[in-house]
Design an enzyme around this catalytic site. Structure first.
Site, PDB file in Angstrom:
ATOM      1  N   GLU A   1      83.343  35.431  15.516  1.00 19.44           N
ATOM      2  CA  GLU A   1      83.611  35.924  16.866  1.00 19.44           C
ATOM      3  C   GLU A   1      84.934  35.356  17.351  1.00 19.44           C
ATOM      4  O   GLU A   1      85.174  34.151  17.251  1.00 19.44           O
ATOM      5  CB  GLU A   1      82.491  35.542  17.836  1.00 19.44           C
ATOM      6  CG  GLU A   1      82.821  36.020  19.259  1.00 19.44           C
ATOM      7  CD  GLU A   1      81.683  35.887  20.258  1.00 19.44           C
ATOM      8  OE1 GLU A   1      80.682  35.214  19.949  1.00 19.44           O
ATOM      9  OE2 GLU A   1      81.808  36.462  21.360  1.00 19.44           O
TER      10      GLU A   1
ATOM     11  N   ASN B   1      85.300  40.334  22.222  1.00 18.61           N
ATOM     12  CA  ASN B   1      84.573  40.581  23.471  1.00 18.61           C
ATOM     13  C   ASN B   1      85.313  41.576  24.346  1.00 18.61           C
ATOM     14  O   ASN B   1      86.524  41.501  24.501  1.00 18.61           O
ATOM     15  CB  ASN B   1      84.398  39.275  24.248  1.00 18.61           C
ATOM     16  CG  ASN B   1      83.455  38.335  23.539  1.00 18.61           C
ATOM     17  OD1 ASN B   1      82.241  38.501  23.588  1.00 18.61           O
ATOM     18  ND2 ASN B   1      84.018  37.353  22.851  1.00 18.61           N
TER      19      ASN B   1
ATOM     20  N   GLU C   1      81.966  43.397  21.214  1.00 22.81           N
ATOM     21  CA  GLU C   1      80.826  42.844  21.953  1.00 22.81           C
ATOM     22  C   GLU C   1      80.981  43.178  23.433  1.00 22.81           C
ATOM     23  O   GLU C   1      81.957  42.804  24.060  1.00 22.81           O
ATOM     24  CB  GLU C   1      80.744  41.328  21.759  1.00 22.81           C
ATOM     25  CG  GLU C   1      80.518  40.923  20.313  1.00 22.81           C
ATOM     26  CD  GLU C   1      80.191  39.427  20.174  1.00 22.81           C
ATOM     27  OE1 GLU C   1      80.089  38.720  21.200  1.00 22.81           O
ATOM     28  OE2 GLU C   1      80.037  38.983  19.025  1.00 22.81           O
TER      29      GLU C   1
ATOM     30  N   ASP D   1      76.139  42.000  23.915  1.00 25.04           N
ATOM     31  CA  ASP D   1      76.257  40.552  24.029  1.00 25.04           C
ATOM     32  C   ASP D   1      75.304  40.032  25.108  1.00 25.04           C
ATOM     33  O   ASP D   1      74.923  40.772  26.008  1.00 25.04           O
ATOM     34  CB  ASP D   1      77.704  40.208  24.402  1.00 25.04           C
ATOM     35  CG  ASP D   1      78.108  38.808  23.984  1.00 25.04           C
ATOM     36  OD1 ASP D   1      77.235  38.044  23.524  1.00 25.04           O
ATOM     37  OD2 ASP D   1      79.298  38.479  24.121  1.00 25.04           O
TER      38      ASP D   1
ATOM     39  N   GLU E   1      72.831  33.531  19.359  1.00 24.27           N
ATOM     40  CA  GLU E   1      73.980  32.674  19.673  1.00 24.27           C
ATOM     41  C   GLU E   1      73.485  31.371  20.301  1.00 24.27           C
ATOM     42  O   GLU E   1      72.350  31.286  20.748  1.00 24.27           O
ATOM     43  CB  GLU E   1      74.986  33.396  20.580  1.00 24.27           C
ATOM     44  CG  GLU E   1      74.422  33.875  21.889  1.00 24.27           C
ATOM     45  CD  GLU E   1      75.458  34.541  22.794  1.00 24.27           C
ATOM     46  OE1 GLU E   1      76.475  35.036  22.306  1.00 24.27           O
ATOM     47  OE2 GLU E   1      75.218  34.558  24.006  1.00 24.27           O
TER      48      GLU E   1
HETATM   49  P1  C2E Z   1      80.056  34.947  24.634  1.00 21.91           P
HETATM   50  O1  C2E Z   1      80.739  36.161  24.146  1.00 21.91           O
HETATM   51  O2  C2E Z   1      78.601  35.032  24.834  1.00 21.91           O
HETATM   52  O3  C2E Z   1      80.468  33.814  23.612  1.00 21.91           O
HETATM   53  C1  C2E Z   1      79.644  32.742  23.258  1.00 21.91           C
HETATM   54  C2  C2E Z   1      80.017  31.516  24.006  1.00 21.91           C
HETATM   55  O4  C2E Z   1      79.129  30.457  23.654  1.00 21.91           O
HETATM   56  C3  C2E Z   1      81.411  30.969  23.681  1.00 21.91           C
HETATM   57  O5  C2E Z   1      81.876  30.308  24.843  1.00 21.91           O
HETATM   58  C4  C2E Z   1      81.110  29.932  22.589  1.00 21.91           C
HETATM   59  O6  C2E Z   1      82.123  28.961  22.469  1.00 21.91           O
HETATM   60  C5  C2E Z   1      79.846  29.352  23.141  1.00 21.91           C
HETATM   61  N1  C2E Z   1      79.006  28.739  22.099  1.00 21.91           N
HETATM   62  C6  C2E Z   1      78.972  29.012  20.792  1.00 21.91           C
HETATM   63  N2  C2E Z   1      78.028  28.281  20.167  1.00 21.91           N
HETATM   64  C7  C2E Z   1      77.460  27.515  21.113  1.00 21.91           C
HETATM   65  C8  C2E Z   1      76.408  26.541  21.081  1.00 21.91           C
HETATM   66  O7  C2E Z   1      75.813  26.234  20.070  1.00 21.91           O
HETATM   67  N3  C2E Z   1      76.078  25.972  22.270  1.00 21.91           N
HETATM   68  C9  C2E Z   1      76.716  26.292  23.436  1.00 21.91           C
HETATM   69  N4  C2E Z   1      76.321  25.678  24.545  1.00 21.91           N
HETATM   70  N5  C2E Z   1      77.695  27.212  23.492  1.00 21.91           N
HETATM   71  C10 C2E Z   1      78.059  27.818  22.351  1.00 21.91           C
HETATM   72  P2  C2E Z   1      83.337  30.505  25.373  1.00 21.91           P
HETATM   73  O8  C2E Z   1      84.304  30.575  24.242  1.00 21.91           O
HETATM   74  O9  C2E Z   1      83.541  29.492  26.445  1.00 21.91           O
HETATM   75  O10 C2E Z   1      83.290  31.942  26.010  1.00 21.91           O
HETATM   76  C11 C2E Z   1      82.513  32.209  27.146  1.00 21.91           C
HETATM   77  C12 C2E Z   1      82.459  33.685  27.420  1.00 21.91           C
HETATM   78  O11 C2E Z   1      83.741  34.166  27.813  1.00 21.91           O
HETATM   79  C13 C2E Z   1      82.072  34.512  26.206  1.00 21.91           C
HETATM   80  O12 C2E Z   1      80.682  34.479  26.050  1.00 21.91           O
HETATM   81  C14 C2E Z   1      82.619  35.873  26.593  1.00 21.91           C
HETATM   82  O13 C2E Z   1      81.720  36.553  27.432  1.00 21.91           O
HETATM   83  C15 C2E Z   1      83.850  35.502  27.397  1.00 21.91           C
HETATM   84  N6  C2E Z   1      85.041  35.668  26.539  1.00 21.91           N
HETATM   85  C16 C2E Z   1      85.568  34.841  25.614  1.00 21.91           C
HETATM   86  N7  C2E Z   1      86.684  35.362  25.057  1.00 21.91           N
HETATM   87  C17 C2E Z   1      86.849  36.580  25.644  1.00 21.91           C
HETATM   88  C18 C2E Z   1      87.830  37.638  25.506  1.00 21.91           C
HETATM   89  O14 C2E Z   1      88.760  37.589  24.698  1.00 21.91           O
HETATM   90  N8  C2E Z   1      87.661  38.739  26.305  1.00 21.91           N
HETATM   91  C19 C2E Z   1      86.637  38.839  27.199  1.00 21.91           C
HETATM   92  N9  C2E Z   1      86.553  39.946  27.929  1.00 21.91           N
HETATM   93  N10 C2E Z   1      85.705  37.877  27.338  1.00 21.91           N
HETATM   94  C20 C2E Z   1      85.811  36.769  26.583  1.00 21.91           C
HETATM   95 MG    MG Z   2      77.030  35.900  24.305  1.00 21.00          MG
HETATM   96 MG    MG Z   3      80.511  37.455  22.700  1.00 23.68          MG
HETATM   97 MG    MG Z   4      78.119  34.562  27.315  1.00 21.15          MG
END
Ligand code: C2E
Ligand code: MG
Ligand code: MG
Ligand code: MG
Length: 281
Positions: A60, A118, A150, A180, A237
């Site tokens: 991802e 995403n 996603e 997602d 996830e």
């Molecule tokens: P998401 O798509 O549901 O991504 C999963 C989030 O959970 C990611 O946080 C990831 O780093 C985190 N994660 C992964 N494994 C674990 C785990 O074992 N425990 C915990 N507590 N967290 C875990 P991140 O990178 O902070 O991203 C947060 C959200 O921001 C993402 O949720 C997604 O909705 C959004 N996002 C991230 N990058 C993009 C992007 O390029 N475009 C858009 N539109 N949204 C994005």
């Molecule tokens: Mg997610």
């Molecule tokens: Mg995602």
């Molecule tokens: Mg999320």
């Protein structure tokens, strides 16, 4: 004590490390736009692993702002502000561009995996979106079937009128679609019946609650069973422990993603990770 309290308010945890909180930095929208224009945003990759074979099946792409002063900044700081101000598209295209380039590089290195990107639901209001996405991926010489989009529902979602049309087009163009944070949005189930999704990503809150909460385990198991019946992939996830892994494997979940396996990392580290795991196929 007051001093400590003050410090505490200025920082928050992101990936088990402390970072300055949104409130204390107070980025302006202009600063973010400038950052996007200067390509300060990077794509980090987190592996998705087949629970039965333990092989890497995908990654991802997660947006990170490599800020010249404040260091690595997570999406929770910039996504909501960009969405609210209708500026998320520029970031999405930058991340997609980098994700597609990463996918090409991985394939060149004999690691033929899928890369997930995403997409904010707010972006789906733009009728030309499917075209723009297809162009970016084509330019990177990547087959759309190796890109999974996603779709997340967010608070900023005000009902994207063209969402259905865009998603149908993307699907026809060969992209894979994923729901997602499944189980947290109010229309996730409805989406399942209308759009040809190929993946259902169970929200990490259910996995985190599963240790002490039987209801959470029932929701997880039912989601996995439903995905199988719908002939779509089930992904969990937020897999943080061996216990989570074992439970999901027992339940017949297809794919796992989480800190137990690996944290999101930059492209060179991800390639090293795949090589180390002998994931070349
Ligand atoms: P998401 O798509 O549901 O991504 C999963 C989030 O959970 C990611 O946080 C990831 O780093 C985190 N994660 C992964 N494994 C674990 C785990 O074992 N425990 C915990 N507590 N967290 C875990 P991140 O990178 O902070 O991203 C947060 C959200 O921001 C993402 O949720 C997604 O909705 C959004 N996002 C991230 N990058 C993009 C992007 O390029 N475009 C858009 N539109 N949204 C994005
Ligand atoms: Mg997610
Ligand atoms: Mg995602
Ligand atoms: Mg999320």
């Amino acid at each position: 004590l007051e001093h400590l309290k003050d410090l505490f308010l200025k920082y928050e945890r992101f990936e088990n490390k402390w970072f300055p909180s949104t409130e204390s930095i107070n980025f302006s929208l202009d600063e973010m736009k400038q950052g996007i224009r200067n390509k300060q945003f990077e794509t980090f990759l987190q592996p998705k692993i087949d629970l039965q074979t333990s092989r890497v099946t995908g990654a991802e792409a997660l947006a990170r702002w490599i800020h010249p002063v404040h260091g690595v900044i997570g999406p929770h700081i910039f996504i909501p502000l960009l969405e609210k101000n209708n500026q998320i598209d520029e970031l999405s295209f930058l991340i997609l561009d980098k994700a597609a380039a990463a996918c090409r590089l991985l394939h060149n290195n004999n690691c033929k995996i899928t890369v997930s990107v995403n997409l904010s639901l707010v972006s789906l209001d733009d009728i030309t979106l499917a075209n723009k996405i297809s162009k970016i991926v084509k330019a990177a010489d990547v087959d759309p079937s190796y890109i999974t989009l996603e779709i997340t529902e967010t608070a900023a979602m005000t009902g994207a009128a063209h969402a259905l049309e865009n998603l149908t087009r993307l699907c026809m163009n060969g992209f894979k679609l994923s729901i997602d944070d499944y189980g947290t949005g109010y229309s996730s189930l409805q989406q399942l019946t209308r759009i040809a999704f190929s993946e259902l990503k169970i929200d990490q809150s259910f996995i985190q609650d599963s240790v002490n909460n039987e209801a959470a385990r029932i929701v997880i198991k039912s989601s996995i069973d439903m995905a199988r019946e719908l002939k779509v992939q089930s992904v969990a996830e937020g897999v943080e422990t061996q216990q989570d892994w074992d439970m999901l494997k027992d339940m017949g979940c297809n794919t796992a993603q989480g800190y137990f396996i690996a944290k999101p990392m930059n492209l060179p580290s991800f390639i090293d990770y795949c090589v180390e795991k002998k994931q070349k196929y």
